[in-house]
Every structure is written in C-alpha cells, then in structure tokens.
Design an enzyme around this catalytic site. Structure first.
Site, PDB file in Angstrom:
ATOM      1  N   ARG A   1       0.835  -1.203   0.000  1.00 57.37           N
ATOM      2  CA  ARG A   1       0.000   0.000   0.000  1.00 57.37           C
ATOM      3  C   ARG A   1       0.872   1.257   0.000  1.00 57.37           C
ATOM      4  O   ARG A   1       2.073   1.200   0.230  1.00 57.37           O
ATOM      5  CB  ARG A   1      -0.920  -0.003   1.233  1.00 57.37           C
ATOM      6  CG  ARG A   1      -2.006  -1.056   1.184  1.00 57.37           C
ATOM      7  CD  ARG A   1      -2.765  -1.146   2.503  1.00 57.37           C
ATOM      8  NE  ARG A   1      -1.951  -1.734   3.564  1.00 57.37           N
ATOM      9  CZ  ARG A   1      -2.357  -1.902   4.817  1.00 57.37           C
ATOM     10  NH1 ARG A   1      -3.563  -1.497   5.178  1.00 57.37           N
ATOM     11  NH2 ARG A   1      -1.558  -2.460   5.722  1.00 57.37           N
TER      12      ARG A   1
ATOM     13  N   LYS B   1       1.641   2.037   7.270  1.00 58.64           N
ATOM     14  CA  LYS B   1       2.021   1.260   8.451  1.00 58.64           C
ATOM     15  C   LYS B   1       2.886   2.075   9.405  1.00 58.64           C
ATOM     16  O   LYS B   1       3.439   3.101   9.053  1.00 58.64           O
ATOM     17  CB  LYS B   1       2.776  -0.012   8.029  1.00 58.64           C
ATOM     18  CG  LYS B   1       1.902  -1.023   7.301  1.00 58.64           C
ATOM     19  CD  LYS B   1       0.674  -1.420   8.111  1.00 58.64           C
ATOM     20  CE  LYS B   1       1.010  -2.211   9.360  1.00 58.64           C
ATOM     21  NZ  LYS B   1      -0.198  -2.550  10.167  1.00 58.64           N
TER      22      LYS B   1
ATOM     23  N   TYR C   1      -1.021   4.654  10.590  1.00 59.88           N
ATOM     24  CA  TYR C   1      -1.358   3.675  11.619  1.00 59.88           C
ATOM     25  C   TYR C   1      -0.148   3.515  12.538  1.00 59.88           C
ATOM     26  O   TYR C   1       0.996   3.468  12.082  1.00 59.88           O
ATOM     27  CB  TYR C   1      -1.685   2.311  10.996  1.00 59.88           C
ATOM     28  CG  TYR C   1      -3.026   2.253  10.304  1.00 59.88           C
ATOM     29  CD1 TYR C   1      -4.212   2.390  11.010  1.00 59.88           C
ATOM     30  CD2 TYR C   1      -3.105   2.015   8.933  1.00 59.88           C
ATOM     31  CE1 TYR C   1      -5.446   2.326  10.371  1.00 59.88           C
ATOM     32  CE2 TYR C   1      -4.325   1.953   8.289  1.00 59.88           C
ATOM     33  CZ  TYR C   1      -5.496   2.106   9.004  1.00 59.88           C
ATOM     34  OH  TYR C   1      -6.708   2.050   8.369  1.00 59.88           O
TER      35      TYR C   1
ATOM     36  N   HIS D   1      -0.576   1.654  16.190  1.00 59.66           N
ATOM     37  CA  HIS D   1      -0.763   0.449  17.015  1.00 59.66           C
ATOM     38  C   HIS D   1       0.321   0.350  18.087  1.00 59.66           C
ATOM     39  O   HIS D   1       1.103  -0.600  18.143  1.00 59.66           O
ATOM     40  CB  HIS D   1      -0.760  -0.807  16.131  1.00 59.66           C
ATOM     41  CG  HIS D   1      -1.808  -0.797  15.056  1.00 59.66           C
ATOM     42  ND1 HIS D   1      -3.149  -0.903  15.332  1.00 59.66           N
ATOM     43  CD2 HIS D   1      -1.710  -0.702  13.704  1.00 59.66           C
ATOM     44  CE1 HIS D   1      -3.847  -0.868  14.188  1.00 59.66           C
ATOM     45  NE2 HIS D   1      -2.995  -0.736  13.195  1.00 59.66           N
TER      46      HIS D   1
ATOM     47  N   GLU E   1      -5.845   4.760  13.684  1.00 60.30           N
ATOM     48  CA  GLU E   1      -6.734   3.812  14.361  1.00 60.30           C
ATOM     49  C   GLU E   1      -7.429   4.372  15.593  1.00 60.30           C
ATOM     50  O   GLU E   1      -8.332   3.730  16.140  1.00 60.30           O
ATOM     51  CB  GLU E   1      -5.988   2.521  14.733  1.00 60.30           C
ATOM     52  CG  GLU E   1      -5.012   2.633  15.884  1.00 60.30           C
ATOM     53  CD  GLU E   1      -3.620   3.070  15.461  1.00 60.30           C
ATOM     54  OE1 GLU E   1      -2.710   2.981  16.298  1.00 60.30           O
ATOM     55  OE2 GLU E   1      -3.451   3.495  14.295  1.00 60.30           O
TER      56      GLU E   1
ATOM     57  N   ASP F   1      -2.466  -6.792  14.940  1.00 63.20           N
ATOM     58  CA  ASP F   1      -1.860  -5.459  14.996  1.00 63.20           C
ATOM     59  C   ASP F   1      -1.864  -4.893  16.410  1.00 63.20           C
ATOM     60  O   ASP F   1      -1.004  -4.080  16.767  1.00 63.20           O
ATOM     61  CB  ASP F   1      -2.606  -4.484  14.073  1.00 63.20           C
ATOM     62  CG  ASP F   1      -2.040  -4.481  12.659  1.00 63.20           C
ATOM     63  OD1 ASP F   1      -0.872  -4.848  12.499  1.00 63.20           O
ATOM     64  OD2 ASP F   1      -2.772  -4.111  11.724  1.00 63.20           O
TER      65      ASP F   1
END
Length: 372
Positions: free
Chosen positions: A15, A75, A94, A96, A118, A270
């Site tokens: 991505r 990511k 993101y 996490h 997120e 994740d």
C-alpha cells in the site's frame, strides 16, 4: 505545508499513504507534495501518475523525511524510519502502539507529533480511518482461513461449503464489529456454518435482525466461547478495544480442546492478537502451528489487496489530511475533537491513555498537549 509520502518498507506491504487523487487535492489546496520514487507501484500507481497530479518525486526516503513537515504513511514507522523523525514534524499513519514498546519509545525520543489513524473517532463513536481496513481484513479472513484449512498447508482438509452429503466447515467469529460482520458475511457466502460471538446484546440483536438467515449469533461468555471454539474448524479473532492491546480470549490450554488442523485467523494481531499463542507473521511466511492448530497472524492483511486497500484508505484519510495541512495540527485538532482523539505522541509526551495503561507509561491529556 510540505507533505511527504515515503515508500512502505514493512515486509510485503504494497500500500501507499497517498493516492494520486489525494496528492492532487493537496496540491489544489496550495500544498507541496513529495512522493518517494516507486512508492505507489505496489498499488498500481506510477511516478507519472503522481507528477500528473502535481506532486514532486523524491529519489529516496531520506529526502522525503528531511523535507516533509507532515509525513503520511500506511504502516507504523519501522526502526530505520523512526530515526529520521524529528520534533516539530507531524506523522499521520497507523501506529498500534499498545503492543509495541520499542516503537513508542522511539517516537517519544524523536519528539514527533504522531496522529494514529486507528484512534481517530467520529460523531457516532466509530473509527472512520480504521473501518476501511477492518472491512478489507474482515472479508479477507475467511479467504485466507480457507487456504489455511487446506491439508497441504497443515489444515484439517475441510472445504468451507462442504458438498452434498458432507457438511460445511464450522466457523466461529469472535467479535461482531466491523471486522467480524464482514468476516461472517463472507464465510456464510462461502457456505460455511457460521456463528458470531459478542458481549453486546444490542449488537447481537442488530446482527440477528439484519443477517439472521445468513449466520447465527451467540453471547461471548467464557464458557460458551470455549464450547464453540472446541467444535470449530476455523476461529476468526475480530475483537478490538480502540488503541489498547487486544484481550486474550483463547488460551493455549484451549488449543488442546480444538480439532487437530483447525485454523485460527487473528485479525487483531496489529494490537497484539486475541489468542494467547498469536505472534505476528508476514505474507511471505503467513502460518505456523502450535499444538496441532494452524495460526494465520499476518499483521498487514489488507496489504495483500494493495490497490483496493490504498484507494479505500485514501478516501477515508484525505479529509483529515487536508485539515491538518490547511490549518496546522493544533488548530485542526482544536476544532475537531475526533481528530484530537488520534493524537498519540507530541514533543516527547505520550497522549493516548490506553497506550499508557498497556505500557505503564505516564500520559499527558491531549488537550494539554495542544498547549505544549
């Protein structure tokens, strides 16, 4: 504002943080967009697509990080990328953080202002930047689970929909949110015998009203979960506590009650995973076995369908990205408490409570961080 988008370097992550359409919008708003060469290739976007949108092409990630006031990714930044971040820079991706103390430590040390996709919220309590990837991962989960169940991959050798005279696979989905709903729909569409577990009775009523003929629902008590997991051919973990580490809902001891070769698909990996035996894997080496049970725990499942995922994510993140670029992060977050909910670190301070609880770190209130 100078907006930079580097190429993703996490293994098998195809991505890209900005689509050409998003780049075009940012340029139209008067911003400068810098894209690392080849960043969009995995999602089907060429450098020429970005230059046509008005973006500039950078020869390296170092150039992007050095020039950008805001870095937009998909990511969480990898170790080498975290070394390139600096105080006063804005990171939008993101993160996490709850199961990742090393990343948290590095982000705090860098002083970067990091807003996590997120944990951005909306007016109805949803997670609008997580939802598109939850939808993708949910739809992928039965597909990859069916592959894991194949005997050549160590599975039970059970066909999801069965055949005349042979019953279908029994699939248990733990969690009836976005991931669980999409997983259940696809698994049921494949002909499996599907049960969705959740602790919210209103959610179970909703699922039963809308999908009652497609799959069953059941309350996720510990005893009920244990019984259904023991009888399942496939268990899909789809539980999320926003920003926090996922709860461990199936213990290693329970694996001994499961059918040999049964498949576990942990979509919550994740956030640390919701099975005690879960550990993150990659698309290159996605499954492993523990006590005869096959585990599929790829930490970036949507990366397997990079074009669909990139466009879906870009549609969701674009308005927030433009707000941050147009107004600056402070004003944008002051005007939008839902965007402020995405703030995880700023100037060496952790600003998300669930991460602080998970990692035992002191937390500064996001509203206070706006003043720092």
């Amino acid at each position: 504002m100078k907006i930079g988008c580097p190429k993703e370097i996490k293994p098998q992550e195809f991505r890209v943080g900005l689509t050409p359409h998003a780049a075009h919008e940012a340029v139209a708003h008067g911003h400068e967009v810098l894209i690392e060469t080849g960043a969009g290739v995995g999602a089907g976007f060429s450098d020429a697509d970005y230059t046509a949108a008005g973006a500039k092409i950078a020869s390296s990630a170092e150039e992007v990080f050095a020039a950008a006031e805001m870095v937009v990714k998909v990511k969480e930044p990898q170790a080498v990328e975290r070394k390139r971040l600096r105080e006063g820079q804005l990171l939008f991706t993101y993160l996490h953080l709850a199961p990742d103390p090393e990343q948290t430590k590095d982000l705090l040390a860098s002083g970067v202002t990091a807003i996590a996709y997120e944990t951005v919220t909306d007016r109805i309590g949803g997670l609008p930047l997580l939802a598109p990837m939850s939808e993708v991962a949910g739809k992928l989960a039965p597909q990859v689970g069916a592959w894991t169940l194949q005997k050549a991959n160590g599975g039970r050798g059970v066909l999801m929909g069965g055949v005349p005279g042979v019953g279908p696979a029994k699939v248990v989905v733990i969690g009836g949110g976005v991931v669980g709903t999409h997983a259940a729909r696809v698994a049921a569409g494949m002909g499996a015998d599907v049960t969705v577990l959740d602790r919210s009775l209103p959610r179970l009523r909703y699922l039963d009203d809308v999908f009652g003929r497609d799959f069953k629902t059941s309350y996720a008590s510990a005893g009920n979960t244990a019984e259904l997991v023991a009888a399942a051919d496939m268990v899909i973990g789809a539980v999320l506590i926003p920003g926090a580490a996922a709860p461990k809902l199936v213990t290693r001891a329970q694996l001994k009650t499961m059918k040999p070769g049964a498949a576990i698909v942990d979509v919550a990996i994740d956030q640390g995973g919701c099975f005690e035996t879960s550990r993150a894997t990659t698309h290159q080496d996605p499954i492993y076995e523990v006590d005869g049970i096959m585990h599929y725990c790829v930490a970036n499942m949507p990366g397997a369908v990079a074009r669909t995922s990139t466009i879906a994510l870009g549609n969701a993140t674009m308005p927030f990205m433009l707000a941050l670029a147009d107004k600056g992060w402070r004003k944008a977050c002051e005007e939008d408490p839902h965007l402020l909910a995405g703030l995880n670190t700023h100037a060496g301070h952790l600003t998300y409570d669930a991460v602080g609880k998970a990692l035992g770190l002191k937390v500064m209130a996001p509203a206070q961080a706006l003043k720092v």
